[in-house]
Scaffold this motif. Structure first.
Motif, short mmCIF file in Angstrom:
data_model
loop_
_atom_site.label_atom_id
_atom_site.label_comp_id
_atom_site.label_asym_id
_atom_site.label_seq_id
_atom_site.Cartn_x
_atom_site.Cartn_y
_atom_site.Cartn_z
N GLY A 1 -0.05 -5.90 -8.49
CA GLY A 1 -0.78 -6.46 -7.36
C GLY A 1 -0.09 -6.13 -6.05
N SER A 2 -0.09 -7.12 -5.13
CA SER A 2 0.56 -6.96 -3.83
C SER A 2 1.91 -7.68 -3.83
CB SER A 2 -0.33 -7.51 -2.72
OG SER A 2 -1.51 -6.74 -2.62
N VAL A 3 2.81 -7.21 -2.99
CA VAL A 3 4.17 -7.75 -2.92
C VAL A 3 4.43 -8.27 -1.52
CG1 VAL A 3 6.62 -7.23 -3.14
CG2 VAL A 3 4.99 -6.21 -4.73
N LEU A 4 4.95 -9.51 -1.44
CA LEU A 4 5.36 -10.10 -0.17
C LEU A 4 6.85 -10.37 -0.23
CD1 LEU A 4 4.87 -11.45 2.58
CD2 LEU A 4 4.31 -13.56 1.34
N VAL A 5 7.61 -9.73 0.67
CA VAL A 5 9.06 -9.91 0.74
C VAL A 5 9.38 -10.64 2.03
CG1 VAL A 5 11.31 -8.77 0.78
CG2 VAL A 5 9.44 -7.80 -0.59
N LYS A 6 9.94 -11.85 1.91
CA LYS A 6 10.23 -12.64 3.11
C LYS A 6 11.56 -12.26 3.75
CE LYS A 6 7.19 -16.46 2.21
NZ LYS A 6 6.97 -17.92 2.23
N GLY A 7 12.33 -11.43 3.08
CA GLY A 7 13.57 -10.92 3.65
C GLY A 7 13.48 -9.44 3.90
N SER A 8 14.56 -8.70 3.55
CA SER A 8 14.62 -7.25 3.75
C SER A 8 14.74 -6.54 2.41
CB SER A 8 15.82 -6.90 4.64
OG SER A 8 15.70 -7.49 5.92
N VAL A 9 14.64 -5.22 2.45
CA VAL A 9 14.84 -4.39 1.27
C VAL A 9 16.13 -3.61 1.47
CG1 VAL A 9 13.87 -2.65 -0.26
CG2 VAL A 9 12.35 -4.20 0.96
N ASN A 10 17.12 -3.89 0.62
CA ASN A 10 18.43 -3.28 0.77
C ASN A 10 18.43 -1.82 0.35
OD1 ASN A 10 19.45 -5.74 1.66
ND2 ASN A 10 20.03 -6.38 -0.41
N ASP A 11 19.47 -1.08 0.79
CA ASP A 11 19.62 0.32 0.45
C ASP A 11 19.56 0.53 -1.06
OD1 ASP A 11 22.04 1.24 3.06
OD2 ASP A 11 19.88 0.81 3.11
N ASN A 12 18.93 1.64 -1.45
CA ASN A 12 18.91 2.11 -2.84
C ASN A 12 18.06 1.26 -3.78
OD1 ASN A 12 20.75 4.22 -2.11
ND2 ASN A 12 22.43 2.73 -2.26
N TYR A 13 17.22 0.39 -3.25
CA TYR A 13 16.27 -0.35 -4.06
C TYR A 13 14.86 0.14 -3.74
CZ TYR A 13 19.91 -3.48 -5.63
OH TYR A 13 21.05 -3.99 -6.22
N SER A 14 13.95 -0.13 -4.63
CA SER A 14 12.59 0.38 -4.44
C SER A 14 11.56 -0.68 -4.78
CB SER A 14 12.35 1.63 -5.28
OG SER A 14 12.36 1.30 -6.66
N ILE A 15 10.38 -0.51 -4.18
CA ILE A 15 9.22 -1.36 -4.49
C ILE A 15 8.03 -0.44 -4.74
CG2 ILE A 15 7.64 -3.15 -3.69
CD1 ILE A 15 9.81 -4.15 -1.83
N LYS A 16 7.34 -0.70 -5.85
CA LYS A 16 6.12 0.03 -6.15
C LYS A 16 5.04 -1.00 -6.43
CE LYS A 16 4.26 3.80 -8.96
NZ LYS A 16 4.55 4.78 -10.04
N ALA A 17 3.91 -0.91 -5.71
CA ALA A 17 2.85 -1.90 -5.84
C ALA A 17 1.50 -1.22 -5.94
CB ALA A 17 2.87 -2.86 -4.64
N GLU A 18 0.62 -1.77 -6.80
CA GLU A 18 -0.75 -1.28 -6.90
C GLU A 18 -1.58 -1.74 -5.71
OE1 GLU A 18 -0.21 1.06 -9.89
OE2 GLU A 18 -2.29 0.64 -9.39
N GLY A 19 -1.16 -2.83 -5.05
CA GLY A 19 -1.86 -3.34 -3.88
C GLY A 19 -1.12 -3.02 -2.60
N ASN A 20 -0.79 -4.06 -1.79
CA ASN A 20 -0.10 -3.90 -0.51
C ASN A 20 1.36 -4.33 -0.62
OD1 ASN A 20 -2.60 -3.19 0.73
ND2 ASN A 20 -3.09 -5.36 0.92
N ILE A 21 2.17 -3.91 0.33
CA ILE A 21 3.56 -4.36 0.46
C ILE A 21 3.73 -4.92 1.87
CG2 ILE A 21 5.99 -3.71 0.48
CD1 ILE A 21 5.33 -1.50 -1.51
N ASP A 22 4.18 -6.19 1.95
CA ASP A 22 4.39 -6.87 3.23
C ASP A 22 5.84 -7.32 3.29
OD1 ASP A 22 4.35 -8.36 5.52
OD2 ASP A 22 2.57 -9.52 5.00
N ILE A 23 6.63 -6.74 4.20
CA ILE A 23 8.07 -7.04 4.30
C ILE A 23 8.34 -7.67 5.66
CG2 ILE A 23 10.40 -6.04 4.30
CD1 ILE A 23 9.17 -3.78 2.52
N GLN A 24 8.93 -8.89 5.64
CA GLN A 24 9.19 -9.62 6.87
C GLN A 24 10.45 -9.16 7.59
OE1 GLN A 24 6.85 -12.14 7.95
NE2 GLN A 24 5.76 -11.01 6.36
N GLY A 25 11.34 -8.48 6.89
CA GLY A 25 12.60 -8.02 7.49
C GLY A 25 12.60 -6.53 7.75
#
Length: 657
Positions: free
Chosen positions: A387-411
């Protein structure tokens, strides 16, 4: 159209000629414009260059196969008579200034005498001369006209009065002599192949015979079986204007109207704004307006089926009915995705769970949202969610997100990979490296992008800056903040790149490309890279083959060397075949890319700095000096510039049903 021709066509001189009583029209179904010109020329007995035309209805398949493939055209003959053109003052028609109301262009016309013999009497009209035309007051000229019309008995005193006054109005000077009916005008008719139009042609009466009137024409049509769509107003107008030997539209059928297909109408917002609003005096960004989530509740109506309509029958001029096609039905179940269902009456699509409504392809679904309360890092690991992913923080180096929907990152996003089939929004910014990628099927929205590789299936929207990054957008790249700028790297968009400042004061090279799909440019780049790799491999294989063949001339090769030589030849054949395939595919895509070029622009609201390299379509241009508030575009293979066209507008994605 050149300016001289345009000015003449727009002048009062041309309009006066075109709208004068000396212009007549005929409407024809023809296979080609040239054929129609020849037919109209024969009807009006005039050269082709005295005709103009207007396409009323272009080629179509017709109704139920009737009348298909022909063009419906109105041809107009402008009759100059013996007039001459008198220029009151010199006029510069090459000027591009707007036309004034007083053109001082007149057509000289002598006094005009018209006699009309009708059922209710003989009518005389004398029009005064125009401009330097000759005023005719000689009674013999009038008598000659009356004799020509076969009128012998009339009120001579009234006729002389009309000649002297020359008011340009019809007045009755005699009763019609019904004994001369044999010399009346003759009527004929024709019907188009599709039986949707009937035309009547009236000859000119002679020897005191009268013109035909509406009663005569209606009688002809009725006796011929033409009963539907009689054009009384048009017939009366044509009769009043005295159209002789010119087909006039007398009846017109009603074309069938096919029913409208059933359709799905969405009741929720499946299309989102992608340009944030400015709020406050300091032009801060309202990120609430950028929500990429459309939340729905269980049981909520998401879409409604609008039923197909039956359509309306058509009718020919003979009163025959033309069948129509009803609209096609659809099954709403064909667009049911995950977590949705049909209502009991089959009219509505309803959410089965709480979540986010999305339209992927033609499937409507409600997807749950995966929420990360903090950062994506060691505690979460990489995220792969349907589905969709909501991240209320940040995405650190060398990590990944894969989503079939949307990606919303607050940081922020560091040196990591993000991939979504929907949109990606990063509230603060993206700071990657040459090996990290952000890919979205929809929009990518961020505060800033630095040292990153971005691919978006729709728009890339940045509110502050793009620095030394490679950005591909299949629609637009938009920089909308107060100091929004882009410098270094490569920006590729299909239709538009728009920012405040493009380029850098240091003259850092910034490549900007528009007008061609970035996806196609990537594919061409990939094929070019593969070709270069194949060239190197082929060269290496040829060296190996040559070496073994030279060795075979000196000493017979052992079995192992023979197998090696055979293997190298097979690899060379495969590599050469693949290289030929790549070259052909690349050439084909380059040709396709040239055909599919679209109109596009590159705009800088404040300044375009030197060091920027532009490619718009297939045209290239290097910025060698600074430009203030400018928009660049391509015209006829050349990049042109003009005053800045303005801020980008909201571009909503179209409904897909």
């Amino acid at each position: 159209m050149n300016e001289l021709k345009r000015k003449i066509l727009q002048s009062n001189f041309y309009k006066n000629i075109y709208s004068s009583q000396n212009s007549h029209s005929v409407e024809l179904y023809v296979n080609s414009l040239e054929q129609g010109m020849q037919e109209a020329s024969a009807i009006f007995q005039c050269p082709v260059y005295e005709l103009t035309y207007k396409v009323i209805r272009d080629r179509s398949r017709g109704f139920l196969g009737i009348g298909g493939g022909k063009i419906f055209v109105r041809y107009t003959h402008i009759e100059y008579e013996k007039s001459k053109i008198n220029m009151g003052t010199d006029k510069d028609y090459t000027s591009i200034d707007s036309e004034s109301e007083d053109d001082n262009i007149l057509i000289d016309k002598d006094t005009k005498i018209i006699i009309r013999v009708k059922r209710n009497g003989v009518f005389l009209k004398v029009s005064p001369p125009v401009a330097d035309g000759k005023r005719i007051e000689d009674i013999t000229a009038l008598e000659s006209k009356l004799i020509e019309s076969g009128v012998k008995e009339y009120d001579s005193n009234l006729a002389k009065k009309i000649l002297n006054e020359q008011k340009g109005e019809y007045e009755k000077i005699a009763e019609w002599d019904s004994s001369k009916s044999v010399y009346n005008a003759k009527l004929s008719y024709s019907v188009t192949e599709d039986k949707m139009q009937a035309f009547v042609t009236m000859s000119k009466p002679s020897n005191g015979g009268r013109e035909m009137d509406l009663e005569d024409i209606k009688s002809l049509l009725e006796n011929s079986g033409i009963i539907y769509g009689i054009q009384e107003d048009g017939i009366n107008k044509s009769l009043e204007e005295g159209y002789f030997n010119i087909p006039i539209l007398a009846a017109e059928g009603k074309p069938p109207v096919n029913g409208k297909n059933a359709r799905i109408e969405f009741l929720v917002n499946v299309n989102k704004k992608i340009i944030p609003k400015f709020i406050g005096e300091e032009e801060s960004i309202d990120y609430k307006d950028l929500s990429i989530v459309e939340n729905v509740e269980e049981g909520q109506k998401l879409a409604e089926k609008i039923e197909a309509s039956e359509g309306e029958e058509g009718t020919t001029v003979f009163g025959d009915k033309i069948e129509t096609k009803g609209g096609k039905d659809i099954d709403p179940k064909e667009i049911l995705g995950d977590n949705v269902k049909m209502s009991e009456d089959g009219k509505f699509i309803i959410a089965s769970i709480n979540g986010q409504v999305v339209l992927k392809g033609k499937l409507l679904s409600v997807e749950p949202i995966f929420e990360v309360s903090g950062d994506v890092g060691p505690e979460t690991g990489n995220i792969n969610f349907i589905g969709s992913v909501l991240v209320k923080g940040s995405v650190n180096d060398n990590y990944s997100i894969k989503a079939e929907g949307n990606i919303d990152i607050q940081g922020t996003v560091g040196k990591c990979d993000l991939e979504a089939k929907g949109d990606i929004m990063v509230k603060l910014g993206i700071q990657g490296n040459e090996n990290s990628f952000v890919r979205a099927g929809g929009d990518v929205i961020a505060k800033f992008i630095q040292f990153s590789n971005i691919e978006a299936g729709n728009n890339v929207v940045v509110t502050e800056a793009i620095l030394n990054s490679n950005i591909d957008a299949d629609s637009r790249i938009i920089l909308i903040g107060k100091r929004a700028s882009a410098s270094g790297g490569r920006l590729r968009a299909l239709t538009e790149v728009n920012g405040k400042v493009l380029g850098s004061q240091a003259g850092t090279k910034t490549l900007i490309e528009t007008g061609v799909s970035p996806a196609k440019r990537r594919a061409i780049d990939s094929m070019e890279k593969e070709k270069q790799e194949l060239d190197m491999a082929i060269e290496e294989l040829e060296r190996g083959i040559k070496s073994l063949e030279q060795a075979a001339k000196i000493k017979k090769l052992d079995d192992e060397k023979k197998e090696q030589l055979q293997s190298l030849k097979e690899q060379l054949e495969q590599s050469s075949s693949r290289r030929e395939e790549v070259v052909l595919n690349r050439e084909s895509m380059v040709q396709q890319m040239e055909i599919e070029k679209v109109e596009s622009t590159v705009s800088a609201g404040k300044e375009m700095l030197s060091g920027v390299e532009l490619i718009i379509g297939s045209a290239e241009f290097s910025i060698r000096q600074n430009y203030k508030a400018v928009t660049f575009y391509e015209e006829n293979g050349i990049i042109m510039s003009e005053k800045y066209r303005g801020e980008p507008k909201n571009d909503k994605k179209s409904n897909r049903k």
